[in-house]
Structures are given as C-alpha cells and as structure tokens.
Design a protein around this motif. Structure first.
Motif, PDB file in Angstrom:
ATOM      1  N   PRO A 274       0.811  -1.232   0.000  1.00 22.15           N
ATOM      2  CA  PRO A 274       0.000   0.000   0.000  1.00 22.15           C
ATOM      3  C   PRO A 274       0.839   1.275   0.000  1.00 22.15           C
ATOM      4  N   ALA A 275       1.919   1.289   0.775  1.00 18.82           N
ATOM      5  CA  ALA A 275       2.750   2.498   0.837  1.00 18.82           C
ATOM      6  C   ALA A 275       3.385   2.793  -0.514  1.00 18.82           C
ATOM      7  N   THR A 276       3.816   1.743  -1.214  1.00 13.54           N
ATOM      8  CA  THR A 276       4.409   1.937  -2.536  1.00 13.54           C
ATOM      9  C   THR A 276       3.367   2.433  -3.531  1.00 13.54           C
ATOM     10  N   GLY A 277       2.162   1.851  -3.457  1.00 11.73           N
ATOM     11  CA  GLY A 277       1.088   2.309  -4.341  1.00 11.73           C
ATOM     12  C   GLY A 277       0.716   3.754  -4.092  1.00 11.73           C
ATOM     13  N   ARG A 278       0.702   4.159  -2.822  1.00 11.62           N
ATOM     14  CA  ARG A 278       0.373   5.549  -2.492  1.00 11.62           C
ATOM     15  C   ARG A 278       1.462   6.487  -3.022  1.00 11.62           C
ATOM     16  N   THR A 279       2.715   6.075  -2.893  1.00  6.98           N
ATOM     17  CA  THR A 279       3.815   6.903  -3.412  1.00  6.98           C
ATOM     18  C   THR A 279       3.730   7.018  -4.932  1.00  6.98           C
ATOM     19  N   ALA A 280       3.395   5.913  -5.594  1.00  9.44           N
ATOM     20  CA  ALA A 280       3.257   5.949  -7.060  1.00  9.44           C
ATOM     21  C   ALA A 280       2.143   6.910  -7.467  1.00  9.44           C
ATOM     22  N   TYR A 281       1.052   6.895  -6.745  1.00 13.61           N
ATOM     23  CA  TYR A 281      -0.054   7.812  -7.028  1.00 13.61           C
ATOM     24  C   TYR A 281       0.415   9.257  -6.921  1.00 13.61           C
ATOM     25  N   ARG A 282       1.176   9.575  -5.850  1.00  7.41           N
ATOM     26  CA  ARG A 282       1.640  10.944  -5.664  1.00  7.41           C
ATOM     27  C   ARG A 282       2.630  11.361  -6.754  1.00  7.41           C
ATOM     28  N   VAL A 283       3.429  10.407  -7.212  1.00 13.63           N
ATOM     29  CA  VAL A 283       4.377  10.737  -8.282  1.00 13.63           C
ATOM     30  C   VAL A 283       3.623  11.143  -9.542  1.00 13.63           C
ATOM     31  N   VAL A 284       2.643  10.335  -9.944  1.00 16.42           N
ATOM     32  CA  VAL A 284       1.866  10.655 -11.142  1.00 16.42           C
ATOM     33  C   VAL A 284       1.087  11.954 -10.942  1.00 16.42           C
ATOM     34  N   GLN A 285       0.529  12.130  -9.750  1.00 15.61           N
ATOM     35  CA  GLN A 285      -0.247  13.346  -9.477  1.00 15.61           C
ATOM     36  C   GLN A 285       0.633  14.590  -9.611  1.00 15.61           C
ATOM     37  N   GLU A 286       1.826  14.555  -9.043  1.00 12.36           N
ATOM     38  CA  GLU A 286       2.725  15.713  -9.124  1.00 12.36           C
ATOM     39  C   GLU A 286       3.188  15.938 -10.556  1.00 12.36           C
ATOM     40  N   GLY A 287       3.432  14.830 -11.299  1.00 14.53           N
ATOM     41  CA  GLY A 287       3.851  14.976 -12.691  1.00 14.53           C
ATOM     42  C   GLY A 287       2.775  15.621 -13.553  1.00 14.53           C
ATOM     43  N   LEU A 288       1.524  15.199 -13.367  1.00 14.84           N
ATOM     44  CA  LEU A 288       0.427  15.798 -14.133  1.00 14.84           C
ATOM     45  C   LEU A 288       0.200  17.251 -13.734  1.00 14.84           C
ATOM     46  N   THR A 289       0.353  17.543 -12.434  1.00 16.17           N
ATOM     47  CA  THR A 289       0.195  18.925 -11.970  1.00 16.17           C
ATOM     48  C   THR A 289       1.240  19.831 -12.593  1.00 16.17           C
ATOM     49  N   ASN A 290       2.487  19.380 -12.628  1.00 16.13           N
ATOM     50  CA  ASN A 290       3.552  20.180 -13.229  1.00 16.13           C
ATOM     51  C   ASN A 290       3.345  20.351 -14.729  1.00 16.13           C
ATOM     52  N   ALA A 291       2.824  19.293 -15.365  1.00 12.44           N
ATOM     53  CA  ALA A 291       2.579  19.403 -16.813  1.00 12.44           C
ATOM     54  C   ALA A 291       1.518  20.464 -17.094  1.00 12.44           C
ATOM     55  N   ARG A 292       0.454  20.490 -16.279  1.00 14.08           N
ATOM     56  CA  ARG A 292      -0.574  21.517 -16.480  1.00 14.08           C
ATOM     57  C   ARG A 292      -0.042  22.914 -16.173  1.00 14.08           C
ATOM     58  N   LYS A 293       0.838  23.005 -15.178  1.00 10.79           N
ATOM     59  CA  LYS A 293       1.385  24.314 -14.811  1.00 10.79           C
ATOM     60  C   LYS A 293       2.276  24.885 -15.899  1.00 10.79           C
ATOM     61  N   HIS A 294       3.227  24.079 -16.362  1.00  8.61           N
ATOM     62  CA  HIS A 294       4.303  24.601 -17.202  1.00  8.61           C
ATOM     63  C   HIS A 294       4.131  24.290 -18.681  1.00  8.61           C
ATOM     64  N   ALA A 295       3.226  23.360 -19.002  1.00 12.62           N
ATOM     65  CA  ALA A 295       3.042  23.021 -20.416  1.00 12.62           C
ATOM     66  C   ALA A 295       1.556  22.787 -20.676  1.00 12.62           C
ATOM     67  N   ALA A 296       0.747  23.789 -20.348  1.00 11.91           N
ATOM     68  CA  ALA A 296      -0.708  23.655 -20.496  1.00 11.91           C
ATOM     69  C   ALA A 296      -1.066  23.414 -21.956  1.00 11.91           C
ATOM     70  N   GLY A 297      -1.951  22.448 -22.171  1.00 12.49           N
ATOM     71  CA  GLY A 297      -2.393  22.147 -23.528  1.00 12.49           C
ATOM     72  C   GLY A 297      -1.490  21.196 -24.280  1.00 12.49           C
ATOM     73  N   ARG A 298      -0.350  20.850 -23.728  1.00 10.46           N
ATOM     74  CA  ARG A 298       0.561  19.923 -24.388  1.00 10.46           C
ATOM     75  C   ARG A 298       0.251  18.483 -23.957  1.00 10.46           C
ATOM     76  N   PRO A 299       0.498  17.510 -24.821  1.00  8.42           N
ATOM     77  CA  PRO A 299       0.221  16.110 -24.461  1.00  8.42           C
ATOM     78  C   PRO A 299       1.210  15.585 -23.413  1.00  8.42           C
ATOM     79  N   VAL A 300       0.721  14.651 -22.620  1.00  6.16           N
ATOM     80  CA  VAL A 300       1.533  14.038 -21.570  1.00  6.16           C
ATOM     81  C   VAL A 300       1.516  12.531 -21.753  1.00  6.16           C
ATOM     82  N   SER A 301       2.667  11.925 -21.584  1.00  7.33           N
ATOM     83  CA  SER A 301       2.785  10.472 -21.674  1.00  7.33           C
ATOM     84  C   SER A 301       3.109   9.914 -20.290  1.00  7.33           C
ATOM     85  N   VAL A 302       2.318   8.919 -19.873  1.00  5.29           N
ATOM     86  CA  VAL A 302       2.529   8.276 -18.568  1.00  5.29           C
ATOM     87  C   VAL A 302       2.704   6.787 -18.813  1.00  5.29           C
ATOM     88  N   ARG A 303       3.811   6.260 -18.334  1.00  6.68           N
ATOM     89  CA  ARG A 303       4.079   4.819 -18.467  1.00  6.68           C
ATOM     90  C   ARG A 303       4.409   4.247 -17.096  1.00  6.68           C
TER      91      ARG A 303
END
Length: 367
Positions: A274-303
């Motif tokens: 569970p702790a690893t899954g929660r950390t993974a969620y936060r990583v993706v969440q922060e990555g998407l947040t930064n993408a919207r902040k600094h590259a709004a409207g640009r495509p994002v790839s998540v693997r």
C-alpha cells in the motif's frame, strides 16, 4: 530538635548510670558539661559531619555522656561521606571510647569485651550508614532515569507529531496543487473560448465551483491539522489514495482537457505494498500537476510498469512549456516528492532532455 532531645535523654541516662554507687561531684559536673556540648554539636553534623563527628569522638574520650552523640556522628558520616572517610571517622570513635575506658573503666566489663563491643557497634553503624547511602543513591538514580525516560518519551511523541504534521501537510500540498491546477485549466478554457456553447460554459463553471469547494475543504483540513496538538488519524478520516486510483486520476485530468497517453504494464498489482502504491499515485499526481502548470495544452505520456521482486517504474514525459507557468510555483513540490520517494527506498530523477521534461521514479517492489 526532637532528635537532639532524644539524644540528650540518652546522655542523661548514661550519666546517671555511671554515677550510681560511686557519686563524684567533679565528674558529674564534667559529664553534664560534656553532655551539653556534645548535644549542641549534633546541630553541626548537618553542615560539617566529619568535623562534628571527630569533635564528638574527642568528647567521648573525656566522658561517657558523649557516647550517644558520638555514635550519631559516626552514623551521619557513614550516611553522607565515602567509605574510606567514614572508616577513618569510625576508627576515631573507637579510639575515643578506648581512651574513655582506660581512665574511666566500666565495672564488670573487661577491656577485651569492651573492645569487641566497641568495634562491633561502630562496624554496625558504618554498615548501616553505607547501606542507607547506597539505597539513597539508587533511589535518586531510578528517579532520574524515570524523569529522563519521561522527558525522552515526551520528546519522541513531539517529534512523531511534528513528522506526522509534515507528512499530512505534504499530502495536502499535493492534493491542493492538483486541484488548483485543474481549476486553472478550466478557467483558462473559459477565458480563451468565450464563444463556446452555453451548455459547455455552464458545465465548466460548475466544475470550477465544485473544485473551489473541494479545495477550500482540503485547505481547511490542513489548517486544522497544523493547529491541532493531538494527531490521532488523518484529517477528515479520508482514505489515502492507492495504486488502483491511478486510472481515476488520469481520467480526471483528461476531463480537464489534458491529452494523456497512459500505458500500464504492471504484473500482479494487487500484491503491491500500500505504501508503494500511495507513493506511485503521488508521483503521477505531481507529474500531471507540473505538466498543467508549465506546459498547459501539451500532451503528456505516462508509463507505469513493474513486477514483484523487481521495481515499479514510473515515467512521465511532456513537451517543454513556453516559460510562463499557468499557476505560480517555487519547485517545492518536486523537492517534497523526491523526499517521499527516497523515504520509500526509491529514486527520483527529473529534468529537461531534448526539448521535453521527463520525470522518472523507481520504487522497490519486494517479492
């Protein structure tokens, strides 16, 4: 004063006992005088036990009236001073009583028996005093250890609370940053597409209103956590996100207008801690947040891929922005995210390569 009165009574009885059968006025005057002086010296033992005990030993050599105060002096030194010094004082007391027997022998008691009794009494006083001193030292040590343990426990509790507050504040930072970036995206759509259909404008306004209410609720929760002195559970009792919530996070961002390519190749995700899954969620969440902040409207790839016994790999990439962030920020999100990943035993790398921003997290996944 009660103890002095009791010792004075014993001295008086000693004087009476030694005067019975052979009354001597001069010796009576001497005994009374020595007894009064000896009782007065008992008051000195509290401040100067060694000097007072030695003076009493000298008076004991002059008169048996000083015998009870002298024993008290020997006991006091044994209770308060080191063993070697107490032995010397006890030897002085023994010598004083021997001198007393030599010039005023006790009728019906030989010198040998007097010496045996004298040594035995002083040895008992010495043992009693040293035992009392050791017991007092032990009690003081236990009391100090208990106080130190209590203080240490209080410090550990305070540190645990501070750590928990910091962890909660970091959680709320991630949530609020994600929520506000979504609001900024919808607001940007309203600003740049005022000619949209009324139903779309109404829908976007409703999303913004709902998002504002959610952000205010989450902000209220983090403020209450930081103000509260007792932390027993997460604010509001809200369950923490898990790895299974990743798809919902991606869909939420897609609904906000972000083009996301999501590729998940994870073997046996139900076995992920569970702790690893929660950390993974936060990583993706922060990555998407930064993408919207600094590259709004640009495509994002998540693997996301990984398997038990190996590691969970998370890679987010998006084209670089135009340098004007959608919402202000100071980079503390990535700093906190790096710390979170490191605490989970993983690594986090991020930076610009070939015109795009890349975020790569690797989290251990035990078998």
């Amino acid at each position: 004063m009660l103890a002095v009165a009791a010792i004075g009574t014993l001295s008086a009885l000693t004087i009476v006992g030694r005067q019975t059968g052979h009354f001597n006025l001069s010796r009576l005057i001497l005994d009374v005088t020595v007894g009064l002086v000896a009782c007065g010296l008992i008051l000195v033992l509290g401040r100067r036990p060694v000097q007072g005990a030695l003076a009493l030993a000298v008076l004991a050599a002059i008169s048996p009236a000083a015998t009870p105060p002298s024993t008290v002096g020997t006991l006091t030194v044994a209770q308060r001073r080191p063993l070697k010094l107490a032995i010397l004082v006890a030897l002085a007391g023994i010598a004083g009583h021997l001198v007393q027997w030599i010039w005023r022998p006790t009728q019906g008691l030989s010198l040998l028996w007097y010496v045996i009794l004298d040594v035995a009494v002083h040895a008992a006083l010495l043992s009693w005093g040293q035992w009392t001193q050791a017991r007092r030292a032990l009690l003081d040590s236990l009391r100090e250890r208990a106080l130190r343990a209590e203080t240490e426990q209080g410090r550990r509790v305070a540190e645990a609370r501070a750590l928990e507050r910091t962890k909660m504040a970091r959680e709320m930072h991630d949530v609020l940053a994600h929520r506000l970036s979504l609001l900024a995206t919808y607001a940007g759509a309203l600003e740049y597409r005022p000619d949209s259909a009324p139903e779309k404008l109404s829908q976007a306004a409703g999303v913004i209103r709902t998002g504002v209410h959610q952000a205010l609720d989450e902000l209220r929760e983090v403020i209450s956590v930081l103000r509260d002195s007792e932390i027993d559970e997460l604010p509001g009792g809200r369950p923490q996100p898990t790895f299974a919530d990743l798809r919902g996070l991606v869909e939420e961002s897609r609904e906000a207008g972000t083009q996301i390519t999501y590729d998940e190749a994870v073997t046996a995700p139900e076995s992920l801690p569970p702790a690893t899954g929660r950390t993974a969620y936060r990583v993706v969440q922060e990555g998407l947040t930064n993408a919207r902040k600094h590259a709004a409207g640009r495509p994002v790839s998540v693997r996301v891929d990984g398997r038990p016994g190996g590691s969970l790999e998370i890679v987010l990439t998006n084209p670089g922005g135009n340098g004007v962030p959608l919402t202000p920020g100071n980079g503390t999100g990535l700093v906190g995210l790096t710390e979170r990943v490191q605490l989970a035993g993983g690594t986090l790398n991020h930076g610009r390569t070939r015109g795009e921003f890349r975020l790569h997290a690797s989290l251990p996944w035990p078998a």
